[in-house]
Structures are given as C-alpha cells and as structure tokens.
Design an enzyme around this catalytic site. Structure first.
Site, PDB file in Angstrom:
ATOM      1  N   ASP A 236       2.917 -11.047 -25.846  1.00 22.33           N
ATOM      2  CA  ASP A 236       3.910 -12.039 -25.400  1.00 22.33           C
ATOM      3  C   ASP A 236       5.196 -11.977 -26.224  1.00 22.33           C
ATOM      4  O   ASP A 236       6.200 -12.560 -25.839  1.00 22.33           O
ATOM      5  CB  ASP A 236       3.360 -13.470 -25.544  1.00 22.33           C
ATOM      6  CG  ASP A 236       2.185 -13.747 -24.632  1.00 22.33           C
ATOM      7  OD1 ASP A 236       1.864 -12.877 -23.803  1.00 22.33           O
ATOM      8  OD2 ASP A 236       1.590 -14.832 -24.757  1.00 22.33           O
ATOM      9  N   GLY A 280       2.763 -14.564 -20.708  1.00 21.51           N
ATOM     10  CA  GLY A 280       3.716 -15.253 -21.575  1.00 21.51           C
ATOM     11  C   GLY A 280       3.303 -16.700 -21.638  1.00 21.51           C
ATOM     12  O   GLY A 280       3.712 -17.509 -20.823  1.00 21.51           O
TER      13      GLY A 280
END
Ligand code: ADP
Ligand code: FBP
Ligand code: MG
EC number: 2.7.1.11
Length: 472
Positions: A236, A280
């Site tokens: 991420d 994410g």
C-alpha cells in the site's frame, strides 16, 4: 533574456538570502547500537577484508559521518519556515558496510521472519539476506521462522542456505509463510533467546514494525546481545520516511491489466462503466499511481479525499457528462475509499482482523449497486452496464519486477551491513534515492498518506478531469 511570465516575476522578487547555504543545520537521527547497553562489546575488523573473491577498494566502507537528508527540497527564501525558525534538517545514517563489526561470523545465528500481508519481493528479500550473510560474511547458521510472529514460539525454525533459496526471487508470496496476529512479546523474546538467535531480521509492514519496536525494547531491557533489523514491506506504500516499499511498483504495474480490462469492457458497452478496486487500506497510492500511468481512468477515488455521489458537483453528475460525451467511463477506487458512506451494522463497525486492523466493506461492490440504482431511477429506458473488476490479491501475489528485485537486494544487504556493525532497532530503507538506516521506532509511527495538495494529485485531476467534490 528577461523572463516575463508571472512565475518568473515571483521568482525574481522572492527574498533569497545572500548566502542561502548558511541557514540550515543538520540533525542526525541517532541509531541505537548494541554498545548503548552492552558497553563491553569489542569491535572486530570487517570480515569482508578476508573475502577471497571481493577485495574492498578504498572508499568502500561508510563513515559514521555520512548521512542521507530526510528532505531534499528546501525553500531558501528568508521568510520560509526552514530558514526563519533555523530548524535543523533531519538526516539519517547512510547504509552500507562499516570498517568495524560487532559479530564474529562463526558465532552468528540469524533468524528471518515475514509478517502481515503479501508484497511482491518478499521472497527476494529472504533470498538476499541468506545469500548476503552466507557469501559476504561467511555466516553458516541462518534460519527461517515460519508463519509470522507466532512462528517464533509455535513452530520449529527451518535451516536456510544459498542452495535452498536459489530460485526464490522468481516466486511470489513468501516461502516462509506469513500471518496476522499472534504477537506475544514475552513468548517471542523467550523463543529468540531459547533458539540462540543473535541477529533477527523482520520483514513486514507498519504493524510488524510496531511489533519490532516492542521486541527491540524487550531485548534491550533484558540486556541481550541480539540485534534486531526491520525491512519495511508495504504494498500500500503507507509507511512514511522511506520513498516507497519494494513491491509497490510491481503492484502498480499489475493494476494496469485490471484497468485495461475495465476500459475495454466499458468501451464495448452502451453507456458502459468499468469499475476497478485496488488495494490501499488507508492510503490511495496504488490507485493514484495506476491512474496516472494508465491514462484511461476518468475518476480516481482514494481514502484521502472526501467525495459524494448525488447532486451538483457529485460523482453521478460527472459520470452522466462523461457517458454523454464519450459513451463510457472508467473508475478506479482504493479499497479504503468511501468506507464511511456504506451503511454498517453494529457488528460490522467493530470487526477487526487478527492484527487489530479494521475490516473494510467492499466499496466497489457497494458503488456498483448504487450506480445501477441511480441509472434505473434517472434513465430507466436507456442501456447501462457496470463491469466491476476486483483484482485484489492478483496485484500483490506475484514475483517482483526487475526494479523491485534490485531494491530487495540492496535493502537486504543494507540491513546485513547495519546489523554486522552492531546497529539494532533500525530499519533499512530508501530515502530520496539513497539507502539509509532509520530508527525502527520512528518508522513504526510514520504514516505516508497521499498529499492531495501537491502536484501529483493535481496531475490526477488534470488527467481524469474529475470533480474536486467541493459542495457548491
Ligand atoms: N501495535 C502492535 N504491537 C505489536 N505487534 C503488532 C502491532 N500491530 C501489529 N502487530 C503484529 O504485526 C504483525 C503484522 O501486522 P499487520 O498489521 O497484520 O500487517 P503489516 O505489518 O503488514 O501492517 C502481526 O503479527 C501483528 O500481530
Ligand atoms: O486479506 P488480507 O491478507 O488481510 O490482506 C488485505 C490487506 O493487505 C494489504 O494489501 C496490505 O496490508 P498490510 O500492509 O497491513 O499487510 C491491504 O491493502 C489490504 O487491506
Ligand atoms: Mg499494515
């Protein structure tokens, strides 16, 4: 030639100090060292001196005085924050081999563990730690702790050697296996002592690094001659200070395939919308970078921005215009975007994974149904298609690309050199393109969110033409 643009005027009139190099001092982040609490440890010459294949040339060893600056962009105008407050520039020790070491290779028993979610390149880092320790420093006792933190106290470590790990850089995932949760500080440090490990290499994300801080503190409290090094892993890209994690670029590259498919599906339908959800959890870096590199995306939604669906300036109004003009639209959403829009039950509000991370609802699936409801309500008789693509694990469960593999090698070698030099409680990472050592305590709490005020986000806005979602 005189500059005449408005920017040039601003530049020419900015108050630049007469001697712009003078105003800043440097503050070096002190790295913990084994001798901080074991002052009687004696240094040895670096065994690389005796390496039969490689003879270190002059300038090979890094001096303690060599640093990497945390910030390389400074405003030197006299009234800027940096200059007027005289605040020192933060610097980190430059990574690399030191002339003196604090471990005799024949006494080293190294442990390597991987924790948290997958990230392309984890196997390469393991491989390079094994090969680097073995080939550079002549270490012969190298062990893999399997299944993450819990493996320290619940599994037998496995012996690693260059032959065994030879091909691992070509494989996705982690051959040592990983897990979430299972962090039991005393059991872990007891197990480290019990196995006689004196070098511990921990590969993991923000949660893992918070665990590594606790392990390091407990080892210090027990005054053990054990060095702990972290290697930040985050697909991420949510860890601060470092430029990016290994594996991030590979993930962005993989995301292109999903966006391409969404684009083809959307273009081939009447009023087609291609919707892609990318990883994410709390940051939108993958979505942002994938959007910028694809150029087929019409709107990118990330956790760092507030947005809304209905009404003037909202997503539906924007899509309506896109469909009218182009006949299709492509949306990219980050997993953590819009979580507060989805209705949740009380139980869902509390749900956490084994590490304590909040479990997210599927924003992509929810948005797909909201899009369909909107269209059915406002355009009942017109064709409309939403193709939802959720490549979740496909972007991270792959081997690292060439650039990331190189990063894995250098970050692993940096960690080895740091540990051999007696540093502990640190991570090795890329800062402004250079490898450096950072106190793990600092990394464990440094967040890296997308800065929606900077130029990169402005480029997303200009590439996509998406609204800024400021309510009129
Ligand atoms: N605050 C913390 N203190 C100690 N250990 C933690 C902490 N947060 C997470 N961990 C442990 O670190 C490991 C990985 O954490 P997780 O959040 O799942 O992934 P990541 O490290 O990739 O962010 C897990 O074993 C978890 O128990
Ligand atoms: O299903 P899993 O394995 O928990 O992984 C999902 C999570 O892993 C990630 O890819 C990475 O998270 P970590 O860095 O915390 O491991 C997140 O984007 C995602 O929310
Ligand atoms: Mg995490």
């Amino acid at each position: 030639m005189a500059l005449s643009s408005p920017e040039a005027t601003i530049l020419n009139t900015a108050k630049i100090p007469e001697n712009p190099s003078s105003p800043c001092s440097i503050h070096l982040q002190k790295l913990p060292h084994l001798t901080d609490y074991l002052p009687n440890l004696k240094p040895l010459p670096n065994p690389l001196e005796k390496n039969t294949l490689y003879h270190p040339p002059a300038g090979f060893y890094i001096n303690q005085s060599e640093v990497v600056l945390g910030k390389i962009i400074l405003d030197l105008s006299a009234d800027s924050e940096a200059v007027s407050s005289h605040s020192p520039q933060v610097a980190y020790s430059r990574a690399g081999p030191r002339w003196q070491v604090f471990f005799d290779p024949k006494d080293i028993k190294a442990a390597i563990v991987t924790c948290g979610g997958l990230c392309p390149g984890m196997n390469t880092v393991i491989r390079e730690l094994v090969v680097g320790l073995w080939e550079m420093y002549g270490v012969r006792q190298i062990y893999g702790v399997t299944a993450g933190y819990r493996g320290f106290y619940s599994r037998d470590p496995i012996e690693l050697n260059p032959k065994l790990v030879h091909n691992w850089h070509k494989l996705g995932g982690t051959a040592l296996e990983t897990s979430r949760g299972g962090f039991d500080l005393n059991k872990i440090v007891d197990a480290i002592e019990h196995h006689g490990f004196n070098q511990v290499y921990i590969i993991g994300g923000d949660g893992t690094m918070r665990g590594a801080v606790n392990i390091f503190n407990e080892i210090q409290r027990r005054k053990l001659n054990i060095a702990v090094a972290g290697i930040p892993k985050t697909v991420d890209n949510d860890i601060g200070i470092i430029d990016r994690s290994f594996g991030f670029q590979t993930a962005v590259e993989m995301a292109q395939q999903a966006i391409n498919a969404a684009h083809v599906e959307a273009e081939s339908a009447v009023n087609g919308i291609g919707l892609v959800k990318l990883m994410g959890r709390s940051t939108g870096h993958i979505a942002l970078h994938a959007t910028l590199s694809s150029r087929d995306v019409d709107c990118c939604l990330i956790p760092e921005i507030d947005f809304y669906l209905e009404g003037e300036g909202g997503l539906f109004e924007f899509l309506e215009k896109q469909l009218k003009e182009n006949g299709h639209a492509v949306l990219v959403v980050a997993e953590g975007a819009g979580q507060d829009m989805i209705p949740r039950t009380e139980a869902q509000k509390e749900e956490r994974d084994e590490s304590g991370n909040l479990v997210f609802l599927d924003f992509g699936a929810w948005l797909k149904s909201e899009l369909k409801n909107w269209w059915a309500r406002d355009h009942a008789n017109e064709l409309f298609t939403v193709k939802y693509i959720d490549p979740t694990y496909m972007i991270r469960a792959v081997p690292a690309n060439a650039t990331d593999n190189l990063y894995c090698t250098l970050v692993a070698y940096s960690a080895i050199h740091g540990v051999m030099a007696g540093y502990t409680g640190f991570v090795s990472g890329l800062i402004n393109g250079n490898y450096a050592y950072i106190p793990v305590e600092e990394v464990a709490h440094a967040r890296n969110e997308v800065n929606t005020k900077d130029h990169k986000w402005a480029w997303v806005r200009s590439v996509t033409n998406q609204p800024d979602f400021v309510k009129p």
